[in-house]
Design an enzyme around this catalytic site. Structure first.
Site, mmCIF file in Angstrom:
data_model
loop_
_atom_site.group_PDB
_atom_site.id
_atom_site.type_symbol
_atom_site.label_atom_id
_atom_site.label_comp_id
_atom_site.label_asym_id
_atom_site.label_seq_id
_atom_site.Cartn_x
_atom_site.Cartn_y
_atom_site.Cartn_z
ATOM 1 N N CYS A 161 57.961 30.126 40.213
ATOM 2 C CA CYS A 161 56.723 30.815 39.846
ATOM 3 C C CYS A 161 55.540 29.867 39.701
ATOM 4 C CB CYS A 161 56.933 31.587 38.550
ATOM 5 S SG CYS A 161 58.229 32.842 38.700
ATOM 6 N N HIS A 301 50.305 31.271 31.792
ATOM 7 C CA HIS A 301 51.360 31.827 32.642
ATOM 8 C C HIS A 301 51.749 33.204 32.117
ATOM 9 C CE1 HIS A 301 54.511 31.701 35.607
ATOM 10 N NE2 HIS A 301 55.465 31.794 34.695
ATOM 11 N N GLU A 312 55.498 28.585 26.001
ATOM 12 C CA GLU A 312 54.131 28.272 26.401
ATOM 13 C C GLU A 312 53.224 28.137 25.178
ATOM 14 O OE1 GLU A 312 50.791 29.566 29.723
ATOM 15 O OE2 GLU A 312 52.434 30.954 29.261
ATOM 16 N N LYS A 331 48.886 38.609 33.994
ATOM 17 C CA LYS A 331 50.083 39.393 34.294
ATOM 18 C C LYS A 331 50.150 40.680 33.486
ATOM 19 C CE LYS A 331 52.780 35.389 35.787
ATOM 20 N NZ LYS A 331 51.718 34.368 35.557
ATOM 21 N N HIS A 336 53.748 40.267 37.625
ATOM 22 C CA HIS A 336 54.113 38.897 37.977
ATOM 23 C C HIS A 336 54.390 38.809 39.474
ATOM 24 C CE1 HIS A 336 55.483 34.925 37.870
ATOM 25 N NE2 HIS A 336 56.435 34.988 36.957
ATOM 26 N N PHE A 395 61.226 28.892 37.148
ATOM 27 C CA PHE A 395 62.653 28.605 37.025
ATOM 28 C C PHE A 395 62.933 27.160 37.424
ATOM 29 C CE2 PHE A 395 64.557 33.150 37.655
ATOM 30 C CZ PHE A 395 64.135 33.478 36.378
#
Length: 407
Positions: A161, A301, A312, A331, A336, A395
């Protein structure tokens, strides 16, 4: 002194629309675009944020539309829009000096599910000869280059991502090295496949609010329970500032900093202290010669998953201390878009700087835990300082941060 890198063009295809103006208006409304998705009917999670009113044949012609999957189609259209926005004429540029770097997180699983189905039934003769060229990730960059006549370095980045943000950072390096004069940088992804939705559902990564999908994506909210699948593409035209000024180009922002770092912790879970994110944030600030106090916006994010948002928040607290800048997270509105998310966020950060405004986070009602962010909610807020940070984490603990300033 190191040359500065300018953003001269923006192109978008997202659930919020196909222009910068439409996207900006949707962000400022701060309402989720999630809805029931016919493609996912019958699955435990049957909703997503979808690109609508997109006619691939009308945009690209029947031949390209037929041979390309959605993520390639989105990339080509976004690149065309970005080039036009930058007042560039593809036929007039030196093609060997124009590069394309796009982030793509995964193969197109819809195509693969169909083609593997033919094999499973013992019918290899039914497998499409277009199966590979329409779905291989690198074809997003390849088709953009063919469409626009860009003959410079051409490749994709794949860091889950963070892919789109990584692409923008690597594109800047190509300009600083002198390898290119212009780079079309961004990302594209269409993850609305039944296999993708099933995989993320089995991992407990998706929100289960199928009765109220518009309330599902809620970054940093105490009641968050997972992300919402999205799709789309974003492309930025990057040039050395001197090159842009020499041709009288519209300079929309300056890309001053790029930082990256790895958690080296877990295949899918972030380090709880945001270790790699902290490294990427600090590297971007140092690269830009900026202090934390110079930053007026964090485009987070913000996936709306319990672990990622907490990590985060921990990273931002470690870097900014008690003076965390206003935080937004797109998002909540568009879902996403996985490998494209970092590129879309980069464009949104440039738009926030241009409009001197921080958009609100959709569905945010209040946060929990020890880390208290200054989350913008309800309505947009004026931007007080001239630097904006865009965070992307993926990831494998792959983290990328971009820092933009007003030109």
């Amino acid at each position: 002194m190191r040359p500065e890198v300018a953003v001269t063009g923006l192109g978008l295809v997202t659930p919020a629309g196909h222009t910068a103006e439409a996207n900006w208006a949707a962000l400022c409304r701060g309402r989720s675009l999630a809805a029931t998705d016919p493609e996912l009917a019958g699955l435990p999670v049957d909703f997503s944020c979808q690109v609508t009113d997109f006619d691939a044949a009308a945009e690209l012609g029947r031949s390209l539309a037929r041979r390309a999957d959605g993520f390639i189609q989105f990339a080509v259209v976004a690149a065309r829009r970005a080039v036009a926005d930058a007042a560039l004429e593809p036929g007039a540029w030196p093609p060997q000096r124009v590069g394309v770097v796009l982030g793509v997180g995964a193969n197109s699983l819809s195509t693969y599910v169909t083609e593997f189905g033919h094999l499973g039934l013992g019918r290899p003769d039914r497998v499409s000869p277009l199966a590979l060229p329409r779905s291989v990730p690198s074809m997003a960059a390849g088709e953009v280059a063919m469409d626009l006549g860009a003959q410079g370095p051409n490749f994709i980045t794949s860091s889950a991502c963070a892919s789109g943000a990584t692409a923008v950072g690597v594109a800047r390096d190509l300009l600083l090295s002198g390898a290119c004069d212009i780079v079309l940088a961004g990302g594209s992804e269409s993850a609305r496949s039944r296999m993708t939705a099933t995989c993320f559902t089995r991992m407990r990564a998706l929100s289960r609010r199928r009765d109220h999908p518009q309330l599902a994506s809620r970054p940093f909210d105490a009641a968050r329970d997972g992300f919402v699948l999205g799709e789309g593409a974003a492309v930025l035209v990057l040039e050395r500032l001197s090159h842009a000024r020499a041709r009288g180009a519209p300079v929309q922002a300056v890309l001053r900093g790029y930082g990256a770092g790895a958690d080296a912790h877990h295949p899918v879970a972030p380090h709880p202290d945001g270790r790699g994110a902290v490294q990427a944030l600090r590297a971007a600030l140092e690269d830009a010669a900026c202090e934390p106090a110079d930053v007026g916006l964090v485009n987070a994010h913000g996936t709306s998953t319990p672990l990622n948002d907490a990590a985060e928040a921990a990273a931002l607290t470690r870097v900014f201390g008690d003076d965390i800048p206003p935080v937004t997270a797109a998002k909540g509105v568009i879902g996403h878009a996985l490998g494209a998310a970092g590129a879309i966020q980069a464009v949104y950060t440039v738009l926030a700087l241009r409009h001197r405004t921080v958009p609100p986070v959709a569905n945010f009602e209040g946060q929990d835990g020890d880390h208290k962010l200054d989350v913008v909610a309800g309505s947009p807020r004026p931007l007080g300082k001239g630097a904006g940070i865009s965070c992307s984490f993926g990831f494998g603990g792959q983290n990328a941060v971009l820092l933009f300033t007003s030109h």
